[in-house]
Write an enzyme that holds these catalytic residues in place. Structure first.
Site, PDB file in Angstrom:
ATOM      1  N   CYS A   1      77.438  24.399   3.484  1.00 24.05           N
ATOM      2  CA  CYS A   1      76.803  24.806   2.231  1.00 24.05           C
ATOM      3  C   CYS A   1      75.558  23.994   1.913  1.00 24.05           C
ATOM      4  O   CYS A   1      75.581  22.759   1.920  1.00 24.05           O
ATOM      5  CB  CYS A   1      77.810  24.690   1.085  1.00 24.05           C
ATOM      6  SG  CYS A   1      77.141  25.265  -0.479  1.00 24.05           S
TER       7      CYS A   1
ATOM      8  N   ASN B   1      75.670  32.129   6.709  1.00 21.76           N
ATOM      9  CA  ASN B   1      74.224  31.932   6.708  1.00 21.76           C
ATOM     10  C   ASN B   1      74.010  30.583   7.385  1.00 21.76           C
ATOM     11  O   ASN B   1      74.456  29.569   6.863  1.00 21.76           O
ATOM     12  CB  ASN B   1      73.693  31.847   5.274  1.00 21.76           C
ATOM     13  CG  ASN B   1      73.562  33.217   4.653  1.00 21.76           C
ATOM     14  OD1 ASN B   1      72.829  34.061   5.148  1.00 21.76           O
ATOM     15  ND2 ASN B   1      74.301  33.441   3.584  1.00 21.76           N
TER      16      ASN B   1
ATOM     17  N   GLU C   1      69.104  27.822  -9.304  1.00 27.49           N
ATOM     18  CA  GLU C   1      68.734  29.164  -8.868  1.00 27.49           C
ATOM     19  C   GLU C   1      69.853  30.153  -9.127  1.00 27.49           C
ATOM     20  O   GLU C   1      71.003  29.781  -9.368  1.00 27.49           O
ATOM     21  CB  GLU C   1      68.374  29.146  -7.388  1.00 27.49           C
ATOM     22  CG  GLU C   1      69.512  28.764  -6.480  1.00 27.49           C
ATOM     23  CD  GLU C   1      69.052  28.646  -5.024  1.00 27.49           C
ATOM     24  OE1 GLU C   1      68.716  27.524  -4.607  1.00 27.49           O
ATOM     25  OE2 GLU C   1      69.025  29.657  -4.323  1.00 27.49           O
TER      26      GLU C   1
ATOM     27  N   CYS D   1      81.031  20.641   1.306  1.00 36.97           N
ATOM     28  CA  CYS D   1      81.375  21.607   2.365  1.00 36.97           C
ATOM     29  C   CYS D   1      80.293  21.601   3.451  1.00 36.97           C
ATOM     30  O   CYS D   1      79.095  21.606   3.149  1.00 36.97           O
ATOM     31  CB  CYS D   1      81.526  23.016   1.790  1.00 36.97           C
ATOM     32  SG  CYS D   1      82.858  23.136   0.594  1.00 36.97           S
TER      33      CYS D   1
ATOM     34  N   CYS E   1      75.974  20.068  -5.955  1.00 34.88           N
ATOM     35  CA  CYS E   1      77.438  20.113  -5.873  1.00 34.88           C
ATOM     36  C   CYS E   1      77.904  18.859  -5.152  1.00 34.88           C
ATOM     37  O   CYS E   1      77.200  18.334  -4.297  1.00 34.88           O
ATOM     38  CB  CYS E   1      77.857  21.356  -5.076  1.00 34.88           C
ATOM     39  SG  CYS E   1      79.649  21.604  -5.007  1.00 34.88           S
TER      40      CYS E   1
ATOM     41  N   CYS F   1      74.629  36.164 -10.206  1.00 31.99           N
ATOM     42  CA  CYS F   1      75.316  35.009  -9.634  1.00 31.99           C
ATOM     43  C   CYS F   1      74.799  33.758 -10.347  1.00 31.99           C
ATOM     44  O   CYS F   1      73.601  33.479 -10.346  1.00 31.99           O
ATOM     45  CB  CYS F   1      75.013  34.953  -8.134  1.00 31.99           C
ATOM     46  SG  CYS F   1      75.735  33.532  -7.327  1.00 31.99           S
TER      47      CYS F   1
ATOM     48  N   CYS G   1      73.250  30.488  -1.364  1.00 32.02           N
ATOM     49  CA  CYS G   1      73.322  29.336  -2.281  1.00 32.02           C
ATOM     50  C   CYS G   1      72.453  28.166  -1.871  1.00 32.02           C
ATOM     51  O   CYS G   1      72.583  27.661  -0.771  1.00 32.02           O
ATOM     52  CB  CYS G   1      74.733  28.753  -2.306  1.00 32.02           C
ATOM     53  SG  CYS G   1      75.977  29.884  -2.742  1.00 32.02           S
TER      54      CYS G   1
ATOM     55  N   SER H   1      84.494  31.501  -8.415  1.00 28.82           N
ATOM     56  CA  SER H   1      84.781  31.056  -7.052  1.00 28.82           C
ATOM     57  C   SER H   1      85.016  29.553  -7.039  1.00 28.82           C
ATOM     58  O   SER H   1      84.226  28.787  -7.597  1.00 28.82           O
ATOM     59  CB  SER H   1      83.594  31.418  -6.154  1.00 28.82           C
ATOM     60  OG  SER H   1      83.852  31.077  -4.818  1.00 28.82           O
TER      61      SER H   1
ATOM     62  N   SER I   1      87.663  29.894  -1.942  1.00 24.55           N
ATOM     63  CA  SER I   1      86.940  29.656  -0.693  1.00 24.55           C
ATOM     64  C   SER I   1      87.902  29.013   0.298  1.00 24.55           C
ATOM     65  O   SER I   1      88.167  27.816   0.227  1.00 24.55           O
ATOM     66  CB  SER I   1      85.737  28.748  -0.954  1.00 24.55           C
ATOM     67  OG  SER I   1      84.848  29.405  -1.830  1.00 24.55           O
TER      68      SER I   1
ATOM     69  N   HIS J   1      88.116  29.759   4.097  1.00 21.70           N
ATOM     70  CA  HIS J   1      87.316  29.431   5.284  1.00 21.70           C
ATOM     71  C   HIS J   1      88.082  28.868   6.470  1.00 21.70           C
ATOM     72  O   HIS J   1      87.464  28.342   7.405  1.00 21.70           O
ATOM     73  CB  HIS J   1      86.163  28.468   4.933  1.00 21.70           C
ATOM     74  CG  HIS J   1      85.277  28.936   3.826  1.00 21.70           C
ATOM     75  ND1 HIS J   1      84.838  30.234   3.716  1.00 21.70           N
ATOM     76  CD2 HIS J   1      84.743  28.287   2.753  1.00 21.70           C
ATOM     77  CE1 HIS J   1      84.076  30.351   2.641  1.00 21.70           C
ATOM     78  NE2 HIS J   1      84.013  29.194   2.031  1.00 21.70           N
TER      79      HIS J   1
HETATM   80  N1  SAH Z   1      82.033  25.850  -5.348  1.00 21.83           N
HETATM   81  C1  SAH Z   1      82.498  27.200  -5.375  1.00 21.83           C
HETATM   82  C2  SAH Z   1      81.422  28.228  -5.657  1.00 21.83           C
HETATM   83  C3  SAH Z   1      80.080  28.123  -4.961  1.00 21.83           C
HETATM   84  S1  SAH Z   1      79.866  28.684  -3.327  1.00 21.83           S
HETATM   85  C4  SAH Z   1      83.241  27.523  -4.106  1.00 21.83           C
HETATM   86  O1  SAH Z   1      83.342  26.674  -3.247  1.00 21.83           O
HETATM   87  O2  SAH Z   1      83.803  28.604  -4.015  1.00 21.83           O
HETATM   88  C5  SAH Z   1      80.073  30.416  -3.299  1.00 21.83           C
HETATM   89  C6  SAH Z   1      80.602  30.897  -1.943  1.00 21.83           C
HETATM   90  O3  SAH Z   1      79.591  30.849  -0.912  1.00 21.83           O
HETATM   91  C7  SAH Z   1      81.760  30.049  -1.446  1.00 21.83           C
HETATM   92  O4  SAH Z   1      82.751  30.869  -0.894  1.00 21.83           O
HETATM   93  C8  SAH Z   1      81.087  29.213  -0.368  1.00 21.83           C
HETATM   94  O5  SAH Z   1      82.036  28.691   0.482  1.00 21.83           O
HETATM   95  C9  SAH Z   1      80.133  30.226   0.241  1.00 21.83           C
HETATM   96  N2  SAH Z   1      79.068  29.643   1.055  1.00 21.83           N
HETATM   97  C10 SAH Z   1      78.413  28.485   0.875  1.00 21.83           C
HETATM   98  N3  SAH Z   1      77.510  28.281   1.856  1.00 21.83           N
HETATM   99  C11 SAH Z   1      77.578  29.344   2.674  1.00 21.83           C
HETATM  100  C12 SAH Z   1      76.903  29.712   3.878  1.00 21.83           C
HETATM  101  N4  SAH Z   1      75.966  28.938   4.437  1.00 21.83           N
HETATM  102  N5  SAH Z   1      77.245  30.890   4.437  1.00 21.83           N
HETATM  103  C13 SAH Z   1      78.178  31.684   3.891  1.00 21.83           C
HETATM  104  N6  SAH Z   1      78.854  31.377   2.776  1.00 21.83           N
HETATM  105  C14 SAH Z   1      78.569  30.219   2.173  1.00 21.83           C
END
Ligand code: SAH
Length: 361
Positions: free
Chosen positions: A121, A297, A94, A118, A114, A107, A340, A198, A221, A223
């Site tokens: 995610c 989210n 997507e 995380c 993946c 995007c 995502c 990212s 990322s 966090h």
């Molecule tokens: N693997 C890469 C890129 C994909 S995720 C990375 O980790 O950066 C893109 C961004 O969305 C990352 O910062 C990720 O941590 C964030 N992300 C993923 N799930 C999320 C969620 N449920 N709420 C907010 N941000 C989220």
């Protein structure tokens, strides 16, 4: 020939196309013509300056774009378009096309799923099926340009963010090749200043990438303000300490002259307290950076919830007071599962993989 076995021409440089065409007995100048058509999203049948026999030979053995749009969903709130694509082997990925005043940002996904794991995610819940090829990354842009052309406003994708499903540095070689082709004249011609990548922080790849002469904006990322919290939500933090990640960021800044953006998803009860903002500020002091706060989210599968507006504000102010440049990420496409992996998951639950495979036939 089955689509899965066809050669993906979109991922080839003009030199590679030249070698490929030479084997078919074609003159060198055809490579440039073919390269231009492919990146304009013109099917073989419409490549009017190529001989008919060549066009049908290409049609038989190659794909002009391995990605097909399966569905588009447009947000009524802000015009954001969610795209669902099918790949030749039936996998679904997507993307999100965001419409800003200054242009269109796409995007992109870099993998099917993946494997970074995380906690917050959705993309990682079923692991990683496979990495995408350079053609499959370029193909997403060509498809999105097609969708924009359908809107009739003569617009194109101008900015790319590698923030869809997948970890770009877990697919290093293909991502680097994709970026090199992306900026080529005669192709999509999107410069590195218009690209953000990212990563969850794979340190060796970050250092290697700093030397590729591909000065994209690096988003990291983060966090978390420390290793303990980071390890709770990001398994990769058990492999690379935060100090090493930050050191790799400093190296990237030094090598490319670009600032780094830190992504920070605020998770209720985990990393969102004002003391944690203070700790984060101390870790980032003196760095040429920017913090992007993302209200989480919620991912019901993992029992994690987002924060209130007041909590976001308090966190932001605590950073600002300590001279850290910070913004709150604008949420786009809230009504269309913009985050995502969410839409893809719903699709897969509904057993749509079969349809995706059929759409490719
Ligand atoms: N693997 C890469 C890129 C994909 S995720 C990375 O980790 O950066 C893109 C961004 O969305 C990352 O910062 C990720 O941590 C964030 N992300 C993923 N799930 C999320 C969620 N449920 N709420 C907010 N941000 C989220």
């Amino acid at each position: 020939m089955n689509n899965m076995n066809k050669t993906q021409l979109l991922g080839m440089t003009p030199e590679e196309l030249g070698a490929f065409l030479k084997e078919m007995g074609q003159p060198a100048f055809r490579a440039k013509q073919l390269f231009q058509w492919l990146h304009q999203g013109v099917p073989f049948s419409g490549m009017s300056n190529l001989p008919k026999t060549l066009r049908s030979a290409l049609e038989e053995n190659c794909t002009d774009n391995p990605v097909r749009v399966l569905e588009t969903i447009k947000s009524k709130l802000d015009g954001t378009i969610k795209l669902l694509y099918a790949l030749p082997d039936g996998h679904i990925i997507e993307g999100v096309l965001m419409r800003y005043k200054y242009g269109n940002t796409l995007c992109l996904s870099t993998q099917v799923g993946c494997r970074m794991g995380c906690a917050f995610c959705a993309s990682t819940l079923d692991g990683c099926a496979r990495s995408l090829t350079p053609a499959e990354m370029l193909g997403q842009i060509v498809c999105a340009n097609g969708v924009l052309a359908g809107d009739g406003e003569g617009q194109k994708v101008g900015n790319i963010v590698l923030m869809g499903s997948g970890e770009p540095f877990d697919n290093y070689d293909n991502v680097v090749k994709f970026l090199r082709i992306l900026r080529m004249e005669g192709g999509l011609c999107i410069g590195m200043r218009s690209v953000s990548l990212s990563t969850c922080g794979l340190v060796p790849q970050m250092r290697r990438f700093a030397q590729e002469d591909l000065p994209v904006t690096l988003s990291l990322s983060l966090h978390a303000p420390n290793d303990d919290i980071r390890r709770q939500v990001m398994p990769v933090a058990k492999v690379y300490a935060m100090d090493d990640v930050l050191e790799a960021c400093r190296y990237y800044i030094e090598q490319t002259g670009r600032r780094v953006i830190f992504e920070y998803a605020l998770i209720h009860g985990v990393n969102a307290a004002p003391e944690q903002a203070a700790e984060l500020a101390a870790r980032l002091r003196g760095m040429q950076c920017h913090v992007n706060l993302i209200p989480l989210n919620s991912v019901p599968e993992r029992g994690l919830t987002g924060v209130t507006e007041r909590e976001v504000d308090a966190f932001r102010k605590a950073l600002e007071q300590r001279n850290i440049s910070v913004t709150r990420r604008r949420e786009m496409g809230d009504d269309i599962e913009g985050a995502c992996g969410q839409l893809r998951r719903r699709y897969m639950k509904d057993g749509m993989m079969k349809d995706a495979a059929q759409a490719q036939e």
